[in-house]
Design a protein around this motif. Structure first.
Motif, PDB file in Angstrom:
ATOM      1  N   UNK A 168       0.860  -1.184   0.000  1.00 51.45           N
ATOM      2  CA  UNK A 168       0.000   0.000   0.000  1.00 51.45           C
ATOM      3  C   UNK A 168       0.895   1.232   0.000  1.00 51.45           C
ATOM      4  N   UNK A 169       1.020   1.853  -1.162  1.00 45.53           N
ATOM      5  CA  UNK A 169       1.982   2.952  -1.336  1.00 45.53           C
ATOM      6  C   UNK A 169       1.777   4.085  -0.338  1.00 45.53           C
ATOM      7  N   UNK A 170       0.519   4.352   0.052  1.00 41.07           N
ATOM      8  CA  UNK A 170       0.252   5.483   0.923  1.00 41.07           C
ATOM      9  C   UNK A 170       0.810   5.350   2.321  1.00 41.07           C
ATOM     10  N   UNK A 171       1.199   4.148   2.717  1.00 40.62           N
ATOM     11  CA  UNK A 171       1.718   3.927   4.060  1.00 40.62           C
ATOM     12  C   UNK A 171       3.191   4.301   4.189  1.00 40.62           C
ATOM     13  N   UNK A 172       3.837   4.629   3.100  1.00 41.00           N
ATOM     14  CA  UNK A 172       5.293   4.739   3.109  1.00 41.00           C
ATOM     15  C   UNK A 172       5.766   6.128   2.703  1.00 41.00           C
ATOM     16  N   UNK A 196      12.032   2.954   0.823  1.00 37.69           N
ATOM     17  CA  UNK A 196      10.741   3.299   1.409  1.00 37.69           C
ATOM     18  C   UNK A 196      10.804   3.024   2.903  1.00 37.69           C
ATOM     19  N   UNK A 197      10.249   3.908   3.704  1.00 35.83           N
ATOM     20  CA  UNK A 197      10.244   3.674   5.150  1.00 35.83           C
ATOM     21  C   UNK A 197       8.894   4.038   5.739  1.00 35.83           C
ATOM     22  N   UNK A 198       8.519   3.325   6.782  1.00 34.09           N
ATOM     23  CA  UNK A 198       7.341   3.677   7.555  1.00 34.09           C
ATOM     24  C   UNK A 198       7.711   4.763   8.555  1.00 34.09           C
ATOM     25  N   UNK A 199       6.683   5.364   9.141  1.00 37.55           N
ATOM     26  CA  UNK A 199       6.888   6.474  10.063  1.00 37.55           C
ATOM     27  C   UNK A 199       7.796   6.096  11.234  1.00 37.55           C
ATOM     28  N   UNK A 200       7.653   4.874  11.713  1.00 36.80           N
ATOM     29  CA  UNK A 200       8.468   4.438  12.847  1.00 36.80           C
ATOM     30  C   UNK A 200       9.957   4.573  12.555  1.00 36.80           C
ATOM     31  N   UNK A 242      13.497 -12.911 -14.453  1.00 33.79           N
ATOM     32  CA  UNK A 242      13.740 -12.004 -13.333  1.00 33.79           C
ATOM     33  C   UNK A 242      12.395 -11.440 -12.887  1.00 33.79           C
ATOM     34  N   UNK A 243      12.057 -11.646 -11.615  1.00 39.18           N
ATOM     35  CA  UNK A 243      10.792 -11.177 -11.070  1.00 39.18           C
ATOM     36  C   UNK A 243      11.056 -10.217  -9.920  1.00 39.18           C
ATOM     37  N   UNK A 244      10.195  -9.218  -9.796  1.00 38.96           N
ATOM     38  CA  UNK A 244      10.299  -8.294  -8.678  1.00 38.96           C
ATOM     39  C   UNK A 244       9.360  -8.742  -7.569  1.00 38.96           C
ATOM     40  N   UNK A 245       9.933  -9.081  -6.422  1.00 37.35           N
ATOM     41  CA  UNK A 245       9.152  -9.429  -5.237  1.00 37.35           C
ATOM     42  C   UNK A 245       8.995  -8.172  -4.392  1.00 37.35           C
ATOM     43  N   UNK A 246       7.745  -7.742  -4.227  1.00 42.40           N
ATOM     44  CA  UNK A 246       7.464  -6.503  -3.504  1.00 42.40           C
ATOM     45  C   UNK A 246       6.334  -6.767  -2.523  1.00 42.40           C
ATOM     46  N   UNK A 247       6.638  -6.690  -1.236  1.00 42.01           N
ATOM     47  CA  UNK A 247       5.600  -6.952  -0.243  1.00 42.01           C
ATOM     48  C   UNK A 247       5.976  -6.342   1.098  1.00 42.01           C
ATOM     49  N   UNK A 248       4.953  -5.957   1.816  1.00 37.52           N
ATOM     50  CA  UNK A 248       5.127  -5.438   3.168  1.00 37.52           C
ATOM     51  C   UNK A 248       5.399  -6.589   4.123  1.00 37.52           C
ATOM     52  N   UNK A 249       6.352  -6.406   5.020  1.00 35.03           N
ATOM     53  CA  UNK A 249       6.690  -7.401   6.039  1.00 35.03           C
ATOM     54  C   UNK A 249       6.766  -6.684   7.385  1.00 35.03           C
ATOM     55  N   UNK A 250       6.723  -7.426   8.501  1.00 33.21           N
ATOM     56  CA  UNK A 250       6.734  -6.764   9.812  1.00 33.21           C
ATOM     57  C   UNK A 250       7.893  -5.800  10.011  1.00 33.21           C
ATOM     58  N   UNK A 294       8.169  -5.835 -14.382  1.00 31.68           N
ATOM     59  CA  UNK A 294       8.030  -4.684 -13.486  1.00 31.68           C
ATOM     60  C   UNK A 294       9.140  -3.663 -13.722  1.00 31.68           C
ATOM     61  N   UNK A 295       8.765  -2.414 -13.585  1.00 26.37           N
ATOM     62  CA  UNK A 295       9.753  -1.328 -13.688  1.00 26.37           C
ATOM     63  C   UNK A 295       9.837  -0.588 -12.355  1.00 26.37           C
ATOM     64  N   UNK A 296       9.378  -1.241 -11.297  1.00 23.86           N
ATOM     65  CA  UNK A 296       9.346  -0.580  -9.985  1.00 23.86           C
ATOM     66  C   UNK A 296      10.693  -0.678  -9.310  1.00 23.86           C
ATOM     67  N   UNK A 297      11.691  -0.096  -9.920  1.00 22.24           N
ATOM     68  CA  UNK A 297      13.052  -0.190  -9.383  1.00 22.24           C
ATOM     69  C   UNK A 297      13.324   0.945  -8.403  1.00 22.24           C
ATOM     70  N   UNK A 298      12.901   2.118  -8.750  1.00 25.67           N
ATOM     71  CA  UNK A 298      13.169   3.276  -7.908  1.00 25.67           C
ATOM     72  C   UNK A 298      11.865   3.805  -7.323  1.00 25.67           C
ATOM     73  N   UNK A 299      11.904   4.305  -6.085  1.00 26.23           N
ATOM     74  CA  UNK A 299      10.698   4.862  -5.488  1.00 26.23           C
ATOM     75  C   UNK A 299      10.077   5.958  -6.327  1.00 26.23           C
ATOM     76  N   UNK A 300      10.874   6.694  -7.071  1.00 23.47           N
ATOM     77  CA  UNK A 300      10.334   7.789  -7.892  1.00 23.47           C
ATOM     78  C   UNK A 300       9.408   7.268  -8.971  1.00 23.47           C
ATOM     79  N   UNK A 301       9.533   5.963  -9.297  1.00 20.07           N
ATOM     80  CA  UNK A 301       8.725   5.397 -10.374  1.00 20.07           C
ATOM     81  C   UNK A 301       7.422   4.797  -9.882  1.00 20.07           C
ATOM     82  N   UNK A 302       7.227   4.748  -8.578  1.00 18.67           N
ATOM     83  CA  UNK A 302       6.023   4.124  -8.028  1.00 18.67           C
ATOM     84  C   UNK A 302       4.979   5.177  -7.707  1.00 18.67           C
TER      85      UNK A 302
END
Length: 308
Positions: free
Chosen positions: A36-40, A52-56, A210-218, A300-308
């Motif tokens: 969820x892009x809005x969380x980061x 990407x970082x969370x508020x914590x 080549x696959x991009x694995x993108x997922x939120x983890x604890x 996927x082209x989601x390499x850099x945060x600027x592209x997401x």
């Protein structure tokens, strides 16, 4: 294991996955890969959007960063004298977080931090990549073998002592690309350590996907390119773990493989690497949403945060 050549030949699988089975597998994948892009917040280092970082984690960085830092347009920008200083500062800060109990699993292994063009910037402890949402790379080897005329998959079961996903099913080989390693060097090293495969067997192996694995983890964000190889072992040849990280290897036909994946017994990245191999060999319908999802991860082209 010495003396056995890698051969690919014509694979004959007992059957393809049914539409209902592909629906089940899609449900598994959709439940695991979420971002969820809005969380980061975007993490900029010397002005480059690299993580990407969370508020914590953002607040901890602002507390511990000794140089110039500031928030701007949904991003935290850290400024250092040069990239060597950036790496040293982040290594010290994240090691401090580990000592304070903010996160566990310090590995004393480093990954490369690179810019969007793949140019090396600095090295950093691998366990710090998820809190900072940095892009990492890994190799996965699908082990294929014939049993009674049917093509099967060699699947490893992770040691119950592993800090991450103990007892889960994995590819025959899977591991991160260490600092300074090429993809091929990492593939050869991991093949030797995890499955006892020598260079003679792997020397002709080619990266198939080549696959991009993108997922939120604890801990933060897992953002990793998976470089996937397929290696066929002659009948009667069995992988043998060398580093204590694999409890056993099983040779699974399509029915057993499907049952294990649908039951959620596979590691996330191992599952998509296995499904990618299945798709390439016609076991998954390219027109099914599962095939479409795998294709989107591959292109996927989601390499850099600027592209997401």
């Amino acid at each position: 294991m010495k003396g056995h050549k890698n051969y690919m030949g014509t694979f004959r699988f007992s059957r393809a996955f049914t539409e209902a089975e592909q629906d089940k597998l899609l449900q598994q994948i959709n439940g695991r890969f979420a971002f969820e892009r809005g969380e980061w917040l975007v993490l900029k280092l010397n002005g480059l959007p690299l993580g990407f970082i969370r508020e914590r984690w953002c607040k901890l960085l602002e507390r511990d960063w000794q140089g110039s830092a500031g928030r701007e347009d949904g991003a935290l920008n850290l400024i250092s004298q040069d990239w060597l200083a950036m790496g040293d500062a982040l290594q010290t800060i994240t090691q401090g977080w580990h000592a304070q109990g903010e996160f566990h699993g310090w590995r004393n292994e480093q990954f490369d931090v690179c810019n969007g063009q793949g140019q090396f910037l600095f090295a950093l402890e691998r366990s710090a990549f998820r809190p900072l949402g940095l892009l990492s790379h890994a190799v996965h080897i699908n082990g294929l073998a014939r049993r009674n005329g049917e093509t099967c998959f060699w699947i490893g079961r992770r040691s119950p002592l592993k800090a991450v996903d103990p007892d889960k099913f994995d590819n025959m080989v899977g591991g991160g690309i260490a600092c300074g390693e090429s993809i091929e060097e990492a593939m050869l090293r991991e093949g030797r350590e995890e499955a006892g495969l020598d260079e003679h067997l792997l020397e002709n192996a080619v990266c198939q996907s080549r696959l991009l694995s993108l997922r939120s983890v604890p801990r933060g964000l897992h953002r990793e390119w998976l470089h996937i190889f397929d290696v066929a072992l002659q009948e009667g040849v069995q992988p043998e773990n060398q580093d204590g990280e694999v409890a056993e290897f099983r040779l699974m036909g399509i029915d057993e493989l499907m049952e294990a994946m649908a039951a959620g017994l596979f590691m996330n990245d191992a599952m998509v690497a296995t499904l990618d191999c299945c798709k390439r060999h016609g076991l998954i319908d390219a027109s099914h949403p599962l095939g479409g999802l795998l294709t989107s991860m591959q292109t996927a082209v989601l390499i850099e945060p600027a592209q997401i």
